[in-house]
Structure formats: C-alpha cells, structure tokens
Write an enzyme that holds these catalytic residues in place. Structure first.
Site, PDB file in Angstrom:
ATOM      1  N   ARG A 228      17.604  -6.897 -27.903  1.00 52.74           N
ATOM      2  CA  ARG A 228      18.534  -7.883 -27.345  1.00 52.74           C
ATOM      3  C   ARG A 228      18.595  -7.711 -25.831  1.00 52.74           C
ATOM      4  O   ARG A 228      18.839  -6.606 -25.343  1.00 52.74           O
ATOM      5  CB  ARG A 228      19.960  -7.675 -27.899  1.00 52.74           C
ATOM      6  CG  ARG A 228      20.086  -7.855 -29.405  1.00 52.74           C
ATOM      7  CD  ARG A 228      20.074  -9.318 -29.794  1.00 52.74           C
ATOM      8  NE  ARG A 228      19.851  -9.471 -31.221  1.00 52.74           N
ATOM      9  CZ  ARG A 228      20.805  -9.718 -32.106  1.00 52.74           C
ATOM     10  NH1 ARG A 228      22.044  -9.846 -31.710  1.00 52.74           N
ATOM     11  NH2 ARG A 228      20.501  -9.846 -33.387  1.00 52.74           N
ATOM     12  N   GLU A 230      20.784  -7.961 -23.682  1.00 51.74           N
ATOM     13  CA  GLU A 230      22.215  -8.039 -23.401  1.00 51.74           C
ATOM     14  C   GLU A 230      22.436  -7.880 -21.904  1.00 51.74           C
ATOM     15  O   GLU A 230      21.880  -6.981 -21.285  1.00 51.74           O
ATOM     16  CB  GLU A 230      22.966  -6.906 -24.120  1.00 51.74           C
ATOM     17  CG  GLU A 230      22.838  -6.922 -25.633  1.00 51.74           C
ATOM     18  CD  GLU A 230      23.656  -8.022 -26.291  1.00 51.74           C
ATOM     19  OE1 GLU A 230      24.398  -8.722 -25.577  1.00 51.74           O
ATOM     20  OE2 GLU A 230      23.537  -8.179 -27.519  1.00 51.74           O
ATOM     21  N   ARG A 236      29.700  -1.289 -27.190  1.00 51.05           N
ATOM     22  CA  ARG A 236      29.089  -1.544 -28.492  1.00 51.05           C
ATOM     23  C   ARG A 236      27.810  -2.364 -28.458  1.00 51.05           C
ATOM     24  O   ARG A 236      27.336  -2.821 -29.490  1.00 51.05           O
ATOM     25  CB  ARG A 236      30.108  -2.201 -29.415  1.00 51.05           C
ATOM     26  CG  ARG A 236      30.569  -3.550 -28.916  1.00 51.05           C
ATOM     27  CD  ARG A 236      31.838  -3.988 -29.602  1.00 51.05           C
ATOM     28  NE  ARG A 236      32.000  -5.412 -29.392  1.00 51.05           N
ATOM     29  CZ  ARG A 236      32.001  -6.321 -30.355  1.00 51.05           C
ATOM     30  NH1 ARG A 236      31.879  -5.969 -31.604  1.00 51.05           N
ATOM     31  NH2 ARG A 236      32.140  -7.589 -30.080  1.00 51.05           N
ATOM     32  N   HIS A 237      27.248  -2.572 -27.264  1.00 50.08           N
ATOM     33  CA  HIS A 237      26.001  -3.322 -27.160  1.00 50.08           C
ATOM     34  C   HIS A 237      24.878  -2.467 -26.594  1.00 50.08           C
ATOM     35  O   HIS A 237      25.033  -1.825 -25.559  1.00 50.08           O
ATOM     36  CB  HIS A 237      26.181  -4.555 -26.272  1.00 50.08           C
ATOM     37  CG  HIS A 237      26.995  -5.626 -26.908  1.00 50.08           C
ATOM     38  ND1 HIS A 237      28.335  -5.757 -26.687  1.00 50.08           N
ATOM     39  CD2 HIS A 237      26.650  -6.596 -27.792  1.00 50.08           C
ATOM     40  CE1 HIS A 237      28.800  -6.777 -27.400  1.00 50.08           C
ATOM     41  NE2 HIS A 237      27.801  -7.300 -28.085  1.00 50.08           N
ATOM     42  N   GLU A 379      33.184  -6.023 -35.424  1.00 48.26           N
ATOM     43  CA  GLU A 379      32.124  -6.612 -36.240  1.00 48.26           C
ATOM     44  C   GLU A 379      30.977  -5.632 -36.422  1.00 48.26           C
ATOM     45  O   GLU A 379      30.480  -5.059 -35.469  1.00 48.26           O
ATOM     46  CB  GLU A 379      31.609  -7.872 -35.532  1.00 48.26           C
ATOM     47  CG  GLU A 379      30.528  -8.589 -36.308  1.00 48.26           C
ATOM     48  CD  GLU A 379      29.490  -9.239 -35.389  1.00 48.26           C
ATOM     49  OE1 GLU A 379      29.900  -9.961 -34.468  1.00 48.26           O
ATOM     50  OE2 GLU A 379      28.298  -9.017 -35.622  1.00 48.26           O
ATOM     51  N   SER A 382      26.821  -9.586 -39.691  1.00 46.32           N
ATOM     52  CA  SER A 382      27.042 -11.014 -39.870  1.00 46.32           C
ATOM     53  C   SER A 382      25.973 -11.553 -40.795  1.00 46.32           C
ATOM     54  O   SER A 382      24.873 -11.004 -40.888  1.00 46.32           O
ATOM     55  CB  SER A 382      27.098 -11.750 -38.537  1.00 46.32           C
ATOM     56  OG  SER A 382      25.862 -11.722 -37.922  1.00 46.32           O
ATOM     57  N   ARG A 426      26.072   0.825 -35.031  1.00 46.13           N
ATOM     58  CA  ARG A 426      27.479   0.406 -35.134  1.00 46.13           C
ATOM     59  C   ARG A 426      28.112   0.905 -36.418  1.00 46.13           C
ATOM     60  O   ARG A 426      29.287   1.281 -36.429  1.00 46.13           O
ATOM     61  CB  ARG A 426      27.587  -1.116 -35.084  1.00 46.13           C
ATOM     62  CG  ARG A 426      27.840  -1.573 -33.689  1.00 46.13           C
ATOM     63  CD  ARG A 426      28.375  -2.982 -33.666  1.00 46.13           C
ATOM     64  NE  ARG A 426      27.923  -3.580 -32.415  1.00 46.13           N
ATOM     65  CZ  ARG A 426      28.070  -4.842 -32.109  1.00 46.13           C
ATOM     66  NH1 ARG A 426      28.656  -5.665 -32.962  1.00 46.13           N
ATOM     67  NH2 ARG A 426      27.642  -5.301 -30.961  1.00 46.13           N
TER      68      ARG A 426
HETATM   69  O1  4AD Z   1      25.370 -10.748 -35.404  1.00 45.64           O
HETATM   70  P1  4AD Z   1      23.889 -10.587 -35.213  1.00 45.64           P
HETATM   71  O2  4AD Z   1      23.339 -11.035 -33.912  1.00 45.64           O
HETATM   72  O3  4AD Z   1      23.209 -11.338 -36.428  1.00 45.64           O
HETATM   73  C1  4AD Z   1      21.858 -11.449 -36.668  1.00 45.64           C
HETATM   74  O4  4AD Z   1      21.006 -10.849 -36.022  1.00 45.64           O
HETATM   75  C2  4AD Z   1      21.529 -12.273 -37.863  1.00 45.64           C
HETATM   76  N1  4AD Z   1      20.079 -12.501 -37.904  1.00 45.64           N
HETATM   77  C3  4AD Z   1      22.004 -11.546 -39.083  1.00 45.64           C
HETATM   78  C4  4AD Z   1      21.828 -12.357 -40.314  1.00 45.64           C
HETATM   79  O5  4AD Z   1      21.197 -11.892 -41.247  1.00 45.64           O
HETATM   80  N2  4AD Z   1      22.377 -13.531 -40.338  1.00 45.64           N
HETATM   81  O6  4AD Z   1      23.521  -9.061 -35.424  1.00 45.64           O
HETATM   82  C5  4AD Z   1      23.776  -8.419 -36.622  1.00 45.64           C
HETATM   83  C6  4AD Z   1      24.428  -7.066 -36.387  1.00 45.64           C
HETATM   84  C7  4AD Z   1      25.798  -7.136 -35.729  1.00 45.64           C
HETATM   85  O7  4AD Z   1      26.803  -7.330 -36.668  1.00 45.64           O
HETATM   86  C8  4AD Z   1      25.905  -5.768 -35.101  1.00 45.64           C
HETATM   87  O8  4AD Z   1      26.266  -4.776 -36.043  1.00 45.64           O
HETATM   88  C9  4AD Z   1      24.505  -5.514 -34.675  1.00 45.64           C
HETATM   89  O9  4AD Z   1      23.652  -6.296 -35.471  1.00 45.64           O
HETATM   90  N3  4AD Z   1      24.294  -5.838 -33.265  1.00 45.64           N
HETATM   91  C10 4AD Z   1      24.165  -4.934 -32.282  1.00 45.64           C
HETATM   92  N4  4AD Z   1      24.201  -3.607 -32.271  1.00 45.64           N
HETATM   93  C11 4AD Z   1      24.007  -2.980 -31.096  1.00 45.64           C
HETATM   94  N5  4AD Z   1      23.774  -3.602 -29.940  1.00 45.64           N
HETATM   95  C12 4AD Z   1      23.724  -4.955 -29.884  1.00 45.64           C
HETATM   96  N6  4AD Z   1      23.463  -5.556 -28.737  1.00 45.64           N
HETATM   97  C13 4AD Z   1      23.930  -5.677 -31.090  1.00 45.64           C
HETATM   98  N7  4AD Z   1      23.938  -6.983 -31.409  1.00 45.64           N
HETATM   99  C14 4AD Z   1      24.155  -7.062 -32.724  1.00 45.64           C
END
Ligand code: 4AD
Length: 452
Positions: A228, A230, A236-237, A379, A382, A426
């Site tokens: 990502r 970010e 948490r990211h 969260e 998702s 997480r």
């Molecule tokens: O909510 P996200 O972006 O959802 C997806 O990637 C979908 N494809 C999931 C699906 O099957 N619909 O990311 C899913 C999870 C988040 O809830 C969080 O736990 C983690 O990935 N996450 C991160 N962890 C650490 N750093 C980040 N920048 C994160 N972004 C998401």
C-alpha cells in the site's frame, strides 16, 4: 556425543548432570579474582552460570576472560547443573550451571546501541527508575527499529513473533479443515493503459482470489505480502503488510462468509490463549495486561444499528457515509458496554463507501452485502459479497483502470461469492493490545523506512 540442551529446558531434573548450552551473555559479574557469575540468555530464557577457581579445572585467567566478555556475545558453556538454596533473581531458570568449560563463539561489539535490559523494561519499571533517579537509557521506537536485530531479542518481542506465527498456523489449519485451498496470487499485476505495459505491486489479492473462484475452487485462502502506498503516518498503517485473505462460493447469503470468519477468528483466539500462554505473559509483562474479551458466537450488528447506538450516545454520523477512526473507537467502547465484547462485525455498509466490486443489497442498493470487523474499536478485517455478474461489474469498474482480463474472467459462468481480508500485523497488534503496528512487523516498511 555431548548433551546439548536449550537453556529454557535446564531444570532441577538435571541436577548433577553435565550439560552443554549455547547462549548470549546477558550480564557478567566478577566477585574478587576467584569467582565470577555470568547470565546466559537463549530465546528469552536465562540461566546463571558460576565460575569458581579450582585447581586443574578453572584458572583465574579463565574467570577474568569470561567475566570480561562483551554483552550479547555468543558462548558455549559446559557445566554441571546445581540447585542453590535461595531463589535466583535475574534469571528465568531456578538452577545454576557450575562452569567446567567455556568457549567464545561470536563476539558482540563492546558498545551496543541498545541495551537489551533497557529495551525490555516495562512502563511501570521505567516510571520507578525515573522516580528513584536511576540512570538508564530510554530506548525510543526509532532507535529500536534502526537496530531491530537487537530490539527483537527482548522477551516481549520474541513472544510477539511466536504469536504471529501461531495466528498464521491457526488460520491455515482452520481453513484447511473446511476444505479451502491455499493459493498464491501474483504480486505483480497489470496496469490499465493500452500503450505501455506498466506493472503494479498488488494492493491486495482481491482480483486474483476472485479469479480463482471463477476457476472452480470453491474456497481459497492466502497468506502473502500486500503493498500500500500509504501517505499517512499512523500507528496502524504500513506500506507492506501480510494479508490473510479468504474467498469462497456463496450458496444463499453473504452470512455464509461471516460464518466462516466467525469460526475462524474464534479458533485463532482460542489457539493463542491455549498455546501461547508464555508468550502472552512475556508481552504483558512489558506492556499493560489486557486479554481480549470476545464471545463464542461473534456479535453481528448492521451498520444502521451501529449508527443508532452512536446516536443514542449523542454521536451523529452520516447514515450513508463511512465511520472515521475516532467514531469507530467510540462505537467499540459502546459495544463493549452494551454487549461485553471487544470483537464484533458491522455489516450492510452503505454502498457509496465500498469498493466497486462490492455487491449491493438486493432490497436496497444504497446498502451493500459487506462488512467490517473490529477488535478493540479498530478495523482488522473488511469483506463482503462480490459482484459476479460481468455486465454489472463493467458498469461499476468504468474509469477505474481495472485490468480487463479480470472482468473477462467472469463471463464463463461464475458462482456468487464473497470473502474478506485481514492484516496479520493488525490482528497481532490488537489481540495483544499493543499501540503500534511497527511492534508486530518484523522489519517494518512505512513512508519513512525501508531499512534495515
Ligand atoms: O480494508 P482493506 O483495504 O480490504 C481489502 O484489501 C479487500 N481486498 C479485502 C476483501 O477481501 N474485501 O484491507 C484489509 C485489511 C484491513 O482490515 C487491515 O487489517 C489490513 O488489511 N490493512 C493494513 N494493515 C497494515 N497497513 C495498512 N496500510 C493496511 N491497510 C489495510
């Protein structure tokens, strides 16, 4: 052959036996010229070793050599197990080793950028030390991350990564028991342009885990890297994390996905509480103690119910918008008060705040067959049901630059399906009640760090 044994396993049952251990020098303490003490550490376990000058066995020179070894150096010690009368302070093992032989294996620099004892101190301990005017070095997070190979040697950190490993194991085991197939989707994925052929690092396995369902796998899971870009710098990211992903066929209702998620996470938490007691204790010794409260059957609230709970507590939010981090925390607290759980699902999210691939509700397309899952108000997961109808998918992905081969994959017959994604770091952070995701990433990657 000689009997090698792990330090954590040396106990009274080996009294008077000769054993061979390898450890790092935690502390050295000469007492006059004839006696010296060493504390050796191996993976969080420590043992006191004693050198006593004795003719033909141990010379003064040997005592001098051993007690002047630098901290964190590796040594091998052959010694006889003895049981002292008084309890031993400053070591986990309640027996001593009377050293017969000691071999230097690998020297550490005499000046370390991080003192492991300091890095392992609890907040309460630090507080006490400051009040008593004791001199010590507070090890801040950047220093820890700069010298991560030292930082990772603390008992809490050793515990964290054993727990991480257990989460992954429990995740796989549960899904394998439900007949899911472990897959590995590509991490280089296509860009959208016609002309060139740019490649992107995958932001999730989303598209290819769905294509796996198009390919007749009824249920799949993946543990793999997720990237990502970010631009925010939060607790948490990360720019790279480990995704725990699931995708599966749906027969009647997206609740089937939530059922799998429910069983899966209750199994993961159970396996941590059962198999990682020592690790959790080590973590909670350094960081405040807070076991996770969760129910055997996970609480499910609709988004609308969540909005209502907030409203009753005087917090107004857009009923068709997203919840910000602060509101999510607030809702977490309210849910804990009302239902006694820190782990719950919120489903039927407004469509406007979900990705293009999310299936709208049949009865009201303003909402969607999707959910988020929270631990301690944050969260961690998702997911939801996906659009599996190619015509609908085409209208929804327009202008987003999605690889057309992805859409094409749905036109040869595709069952309704859904899934979810969790972040491993997480899950561990929130289960252990830690305050920063960098604590649960082995070598973390964020906008300010790609080294070590
Ligand atoms: O909510 P996200 O972006 O959802 C997806 O990637 C979908 N494809 C999931 C699906 O099957 N619909 O990311 C899913 C999870 C988040 O809830 C969080 O736990 C983690 O990935 N996450 C991160 N962890 C650490 N750093 C980040 N920048 C994160 N972004 C998401």
């Amino acid at each position: 052959g000689r009997k090698w044994i792990r330090i954590g396993l040396v106990n009274e049952s080996l009294k008077d036996k000769t054993v061979l251990v390898r450890g790092r020098i935690q502390t050295t303490r000469p007492v006059g010229k004839n006696i010296g003490f060493l504390v050796l550490r191996e993976q969080g376990f420590t043992i006191q070793c004693v050198l006593t000058v004795a003719e033909n066995l141990i010379s003064r020179q040997m005592v001098k050599f051993a007690t002047s070894l630098s901290k964190e150096s590796h040594v091998d010690v052959e010694g006889i197990v003895s049981v002292p009368d008084a309890p031993i302070k400053g070591a986990t093992q309640q027996v001593e080793l009377q050293i017969r032989k000691i071999y230097g294996i690998s020297k550490a620099l005499p000046m370390l950028p991080i003192n492991i004892d300091d890095a392992a101190r609890s907040e309460a301990d630090i507080e006490k030390a400051m009040q008593s005017g004791e001199k010590f070095v507070h090890v801040n997070q950047d220093t820890r991350l700069n010298f991560r190979v030292l930082d990772l040697r603390t008992p809490a950190n050793q515990g964290i990564f054993r727990i991480q490993s257990q989460v992954e194991t429990a995740f796989r085991n549960y899904l394998l028991s439900k007949d899911f197939v472990g897959i590995h989707t590509p991490k280089l994925i296509a860009g959208s342009s016609e002309g060139g052929n740019p490649a992107f690092l995958a932001q999730s396995p989303q598209l290819h885990k769905q294509l796996s369902i198009c390919s007749d796998f009824m249920g799949v899971f993946e543990v793999g890297p997720v990237f990502r870009a970010e631009d925010s710098f939060t607790h948490r990211h990360l720019c790279e994390f480990t995704g725990l992903d699931v995708e599966m066929e749906i027969k009647e209702h997206y609740f089937e996905v939530m059922d799998i998620l429910d069983g899966l996470f209750v199994a993961i938490f159970g396996s941590l509480n059962e198999n990682c007691k020592k690790e959790l204790e080590a973590i909670w010794e350094q960081y405040p103690f807070k076991p996770l409260k969760y129910l055997r059957k996970t609480l499910r609230l609709t988004f609308e119910e969540g909005v209502q709970i907030l409203k009753e507590a005087g917090v107004e939010v857009d009923p068709l918008g997203d919840l910000n981090t602060e509101v999510e925390r607030k809702l977490g607290k309210l849910v804990l008060e009302k239902y006694g759980t820190e782990f719950y699902m919120l489903h039927r999210y407004p469509s406007a705040v979900r990705p293009f691939y999310t299936m709208p509700c049949y009865d009201n397309p303003a909402y969607s067959n999707s959910f988020d899952v929270f631990i301690r108000g944050e969260e961690i997961i998702s997911g939801g049901q996906r659009v599996h109808v190619p015509e609908l998918l085409r209208t929804r992905e327009e202008g987003l630059g999605i690889d057309q081969a992805y859409i094409d994959g749905f036109q040869y017959g595709t069952a309704p399906h859904g899934g979810f994604g969790a972040g491993l770091e997480r899950v561990v952070m929130l289960f252990c009640a830690l305050n920063n995701i960098r604590k649960t990433s082995l070598f973390s990657r964020d906008p300010h760090r790609i080294s070590p």
